[in-house]
Design a protein around this motif. Structure first.
Motif, PDB file in Angstrom:
ATOM      1  N   ALA A   1       1.173 -22.335  -6.012  1.00 56.75           N
ATOM      2  CA  ALA A   1      -0.516 -21.824  -6.492  1.00 56.75           C
ATOM      3  C   ALA A   1      -1.276 -22.021  -7.300  1.00 56.75           C
ATOM      4  CB  ALA A   1      -0.260 -20.064  -6.061  1.00 56.75           C
ATOM      5  N   VAL A   2      -0.582 -22.307  -8.316  1.00 61.73           N
ATOM      6  CA  VAL A   2      -0.979 -22.302  -9.774  1.00 61.73           C
ATOM      7  C   VAL A   2      -1.449 -24.087  -9.859  1.00 61.73           C
ATOM      8  CG1 VAL A   2      -0.668 -22.792 -12.818  1.00 61.73           C
ATOM      9  CG2 VAL A   2      -0.280 -20.628 -11.401  1.00 61.73           C
ATOM     10  N   GLU A   3      -0.523 -25.048  -9.321  1.00 61.43           N
ATOM     11  CA  GLU A   3       0.060 -26.405  -9.003  1.00 61.43           C
ATOM     12  C   GLU A   3      -1.849 -27.071  -8.500  1.00 61.43           C
ATOM     13  OE1 GLU A   3       3.266 -27.435  -7.717  1.00 61.43           O
ATOM     14  OE2 GLU A   3       4.376 -27.899  -9.597  1.00 61.43           O
TER      15      GLU A   3
ATOM     16  N   PRO B   1     -14.983 -22.816  -3.257  1.00 62.37           N
ATOM     17  CA  PRO B   1     -14.851 -21.813  -3.923  1.00 62.37           C
ATOM     18  C   PRO B   1     -13.868 -20.689  -2.694  1.00 62.37           C
ATOM     19  CG  PRO B   1     -16.835 -22.488  -4.725  1.00 62.37           C
ATOM     20  CD  PRO B   1     -16.472 -23.940  -3.604  1.00 62.37           C
ATOM     21  N   ALA B   2     -14.109 -20.827  -2.058  1.00 60.83           N
ATOM     22  CA  ALA B   2     -13.740 -20.115  -0.870  1.00 60.83           C
ATOM     23  C   ALA B   2     -11.924 -20.150  -1.327  1.00 60.83           C
ATOM     24  CB  ALA B   2     -14.535 -20.178   0.490  1.00 60.83           C
ATOM     25  N   ALA B   3     -11.743 -21.370  -0.834  1.00 61.13           N
ATOM     26  CA  ALA B   3      -9.945 -22.262  -0.946  1.00 61.13           C
ATOM     27  C   ALA B   3      -9.781 -21.447  -2.423  1.00 61.13           C
ATOM     28  CB  ALA B   3      -9.801 -23.084  -1.076  1.00 61.13           C
ATOM     29  N   ARG B   4     -10.342 -21.455  -3.889  1.00 57.65           N
ATOM     30  CA  ARG B   4      -9.634 -21.098  -4.886  1.00 57.65           C
ATOM     31  C   ARG B   4      -9.519 -19.758  -4.905  1.00 57.65           C
ATOM     32  NH1 ARG B   4      -9.890 -24.690  -9.076  1.00 57.65           N
ATOM     33  NH2 ARG B   4     -10.676 -22.764 -10.765  1.00 57.65           N
ATOM     34  N   GLU B   5     -10.341 -18.840  -3.957  1.00 55.13           N
ATOM     35  CA  GLU B   5     -10.896 -17.414  -3.952  1.00 55.13           C
ATOM     36  C   GLU B   5      -9.348 -16.977  -3.365  1.00 55.13           C
ATOM     37  OE1 GLU B   5     -11.927 -14.086  -5.799  1.00 55.13           O
ATOM     38  OE2 GLU B   5     -12.797 -15.990  -5.773  1.00 55.13           O
ATOM     39  N   ARG B   6      -8.621 -17.752  -2.223  1.00 55.50           N
ATOM     40  CA  ARG B   6      -7.642 -17.634  -1.600  1.00 55.50           C
ATOM     41  C   ARG B   6      -6.391 -17.558  -3.002  1.00 55.50           C
ATOM     42  NH1 ARG B   6     -10.437 -19.680   2.507  1.00 55.50           N
ATOM     43  NH2 ARG B   6      -9.627 -21.776   2.127  1.00 55.50           N
ATOM     44  N   LEU B   7      -6.231 -18.606  -3.077  1.00 51.81           N
ATOM     45  CA  LEU B   7      -5.146 -19.579  -4.211  1.00 51.81           C
ATOM     46  C   LEU B   7      -4.883 -17.799  -5.200  1.00 51.81           C
ATOM     47  CD1 LEU B   7      -5.535 -22.546  -4.658  1.00 51.81           C
ATOM     48  CD2 LEU B   7      -3.710 -21.360  -3.220  1.00 51.81           C
ATOM     49  N   LEU B   8      -6.768 -17.303  -5.548  1.00 52.47           N
ATOM     50  CA  LEU B   8      -6.213 -16.613  -6.346  1.00 52.47           C
ATOM     51  C   LEU B   8      -6.133 -15.070  -6.452  1.00 52.47           C
ATOM     52  CD1 LEU B   8      -9.648 -17.216  -8.638  1.00 52.47           C
ATOM     53  CD2 LEU B   8      -7.498 -17.570  -9.737  1.00 52.47           C
ATOM     54  N   GLY B   9      -6.549 -15.157  -4.798  1.00 51.05           N
ATOM     55  CA  GLY B   9      -5.726 -13.492  -4.190  1.00 51.05           C
ATOM     56  C   GLY B   9      -4.063 -13.707  -4.359  1.00 51.05           C
ATOM     57  N   ILE B  10      -3.604 -14.591  -4.183  1.00 46.95           N
ATOM     58  CA  ILE B  10      -2.028 -15.336  -3.501  1.00 46.95           C
ATOM     59  C   ILE B  10      -1.327 -14.769  -5.206  1.00 46.95           C
ATOM     60  CG2 ILE B  10      -0.495 -16.931  -3.745  1.00 46.95           C
ATOM     61  CD1 ILE B  10      -2.104 -17.779  -1.316  1.00 46.95           C
ATOM     62  N   LEU B  11      -2.523 -15.771  -6.112  1.00 39.08           N
ATOM     63  CA  LEU B  11      -2.015 -15.536  -7.131  1.00 39.08           C
ATOM     64  C   LEU B  11      -1.882 -13.960  -7.690  1.00 39.08           C
ATOM     65  CD1 LEU B  11      -3.483 -18.056  -9.200  1.00 39.08           C
ATOM     66  CD2 LEU B  11      -0.719 -17.871  -8.679  1.00 39.08           C
TER      67      LEU B  11
END
Length: 531
Positions: A322-324, A332-342
């Motif tokens: 997720a970090v990579e 923005p929506a995809a980044r929000e999903r990645l932050l949720g995974i983190l």
């Protein structure tokens, strides 16, 4: 991980052994008995032979007394002259004494009323006293000295004459004297002095002595030799027996312990020693149990470490991915999903590390705290009250059903670990319950057990996983359940604590009349404390 503490495990009962009348352990009794046996043999032999010697000496005294009284009576009848003041005819009395043949080990002497020697059987029989001469002196000593009787021999002769004079003097008083004394050569003799009486007058004394006392004592010592040899044999046998039964097994146990210490073996295994019915057998079985338990704990630690590494690797891999990816994603929506995974992975790691820390401290806590009386109803009531006080709107609530009758539910255990069982069961039940639902904790008493049931209204547990759920890192969840909310260690820790308290923890599904699953129930049973 296997617990080092087991409250309900009974201790191994001691096996019955022989020599119950002796104090101490079985090997201690064997050592005492073997040593006492040698002493008893020696003491018994000494007592028996002492009685034998006393009997032989008394028999010799009786024999000499009979002979002396016979000779004194004959001399009184045949060699008494003069009236009204009788006297003993010394020459006639000496002739009478010659008619009695004395053995070579026996000597007879006749004394007149004044204590003077009248006759001596050694002189009559022309017996010559022999004595070994001292070694010749070298020529340098100069001058010839005729010293046939050393000072020590002269002293011995003087003491013998003094003892004889006392004996004769006692007999001249009209009393028979019998006993043992030293002869002129320092040997022991049995002597009897009998007064020669004519009415009330003492005319003389006949003294009979036997010089074979040393032979009697020598025979006694020879007779004692078998007892000494038997005692020595018993002691040697006891030494060999103790070496075989104690020393060699202890050396084998030491070598086996060294092999375990040097990591050439995981456990001690000496079945021949473990079958023994004594302290060595107890020690061997205890060491085998200890090393097998340590081996199992080492295996459990290795497996636990491998499981921890595997479980931590999964969220770390997800975090790294997720970090990579985060820097490459511009939506923005995809980044929000990645932050949720983190966030979920961090939450999962935090829960995992917390449960691993609790599991690693569990053995230490169980072995450090001493069991005490715990009011389980009070403890569970406080835990449920805390959940009720901190519950937020829409969250799963917890309610308590107390045992009927109002009597306290007492168990022997540790309050901290027991409370952890209920927290883990309640947290697990809440995680599977629908929002706004309730988890029920019911307490009761069944056949000497305090029984607690934690029930939820969730999807239940697949029948094939009713035991698997208690394995470490079991995290299978139904479809739609939140990911990362459980580490898979809570139920494993709860069962471990329950078993350490002599109890059980099992899972089952609740169903309706048509067989539909209504939810899961976890049943905890712990022996009730005897008040």
């Amino acid at each position: 991980m296997a617990s080092a503490t087991d409250i309900g495990k009974p201790e191994r009962a001691p096996r019955p052994s022989g020599f119950r009348w002796l104090p101490g352990s079985k090997l201690g009794r064997l050592i005492v008995a073997l040593n006492l046996l040698g002493l008893v043999i020696l003491i018994s032999g000494a007592l028996v032979l002492n009685e034998l010697r006393r009997g032989l000496v008394n028999a010799r005294i009786d024999s000499l007394s009979t002979q002396g009284e016979l000779i004194a009576d004959i001399i009184n009848r045949a060699a008494t002259v003069g009236e009204p003041e009788p006297e003993m005819d010394a020459a006639l009395a000496a002739d009478i004494l010659q008619t009695f043949k004395s053995p070579t080990t026996q000597r007879a002497r006749l004394f007149d009323a004044n204590g003077r020697l009248v006759a001596d059987s050694d002189l009559v029989a022309d017996r010559v006293e022999t004595r070994e001469l001292p070694p010749a002196r070298p020529r340098e000593d100069g001058g010839m000295r005729l010293d046939f009787m050393p000072h020590t021999a002269a002293s011995t002769v003087a003491q013998a004459e003094k003892a004889l004079g006392f004996e004769v003097g006692e007999a001249l008083k009209g009393r028979k004297w019998a006993g043992m004394r030293r002869g002129p050569e320092g040997d022991r003799v049995v002597s009897v002095s009998v007064p020669i009486r004519h009415v009330r007058a003492v005319l003389g004394v006949i003294t009979l002595e036997a010089s074979d006392v040393d032979e009697i004592i020598a025979r006694e010592r020879y007779a004692l030799a078998p007892f000494i040899l038997i005692a020595i044999a018993v002691n040697l046998a006891s030494i060999l027996l103790l070496n075989v039964l104690v020393a060699q097994p202890v050396r084998r146990l030491a070598r086996a312990a060294d092999r375990v210490r040097q990591a050439r073996a995981r456990a001690i295994s000496l079945p021949d020693l473990a079958r023994r019915d004594d302290e060595i057998g107890d020690l061997t079985r205890s060491l085998e149990d200890m090393t097998h338990s340590l081996s199992e704990r080492m295996d459990a630690i290795e497996a636990f470490a491998a499981d921890v590494a595997h479980e931590i690797r999964n969220p770390l891999t997800s975090l790294r991915s997720a970090v990579e990816t985060l820097d490459l994603v511009k939506d923005p929506a995809a980044r929000e999903r990645l932050l949720g995974i983190l966030k979920n992975d961090v939450q999962r790691l935090d829960r995992l590390v917390t449960d691993i820390s609790n599991a690693s401290r569990l053995d230490a806590e169980l072995s450090r705290d001493q069991p005490r009386m715990v009011d389980l109803e009070r403890l569970v009531g406080e835990i449920v009250a805390l959940y009720q006080a901190t519950a937020k709107p829409g969250e799963v609530t917890v309610r308590l059903e107390r045992a009927p009758g109002g009597e306290p539910l007492k168990v022997m255990g540790r309050e901290g670990p027991l409370g952890q069982i209920f927290r883990n069961l309640i947290d697990n039940a809440r995680s599977f319950s629908p929002p706004g639902d309730a988890v029920t904790v019911a307490l009761g008493r069944e056949r000497g057990q305090v029984v607690s049931r934690v029930s939820d209204n969730g999807p239940g547990i697949p029948p094939e996983n009713l035991e698997t759920v208690f394995e470490r890192f079991y995290t299978s969840r139904p479809k739609g359940a939140a990911f990362g909310g459980n580490s898979g260690l809570g139920l494993s820790i709860a069962r471990q604590i329950a078993e350490a308290h002599g109890g059980t923890l099992r899972a089952e599904n609740r169903t309706d009349a048509e067989g539909r699953v209504l939810g899961a129930t976890f049943t905890l049973s712990i022996p009730e404390a005897v008040l």
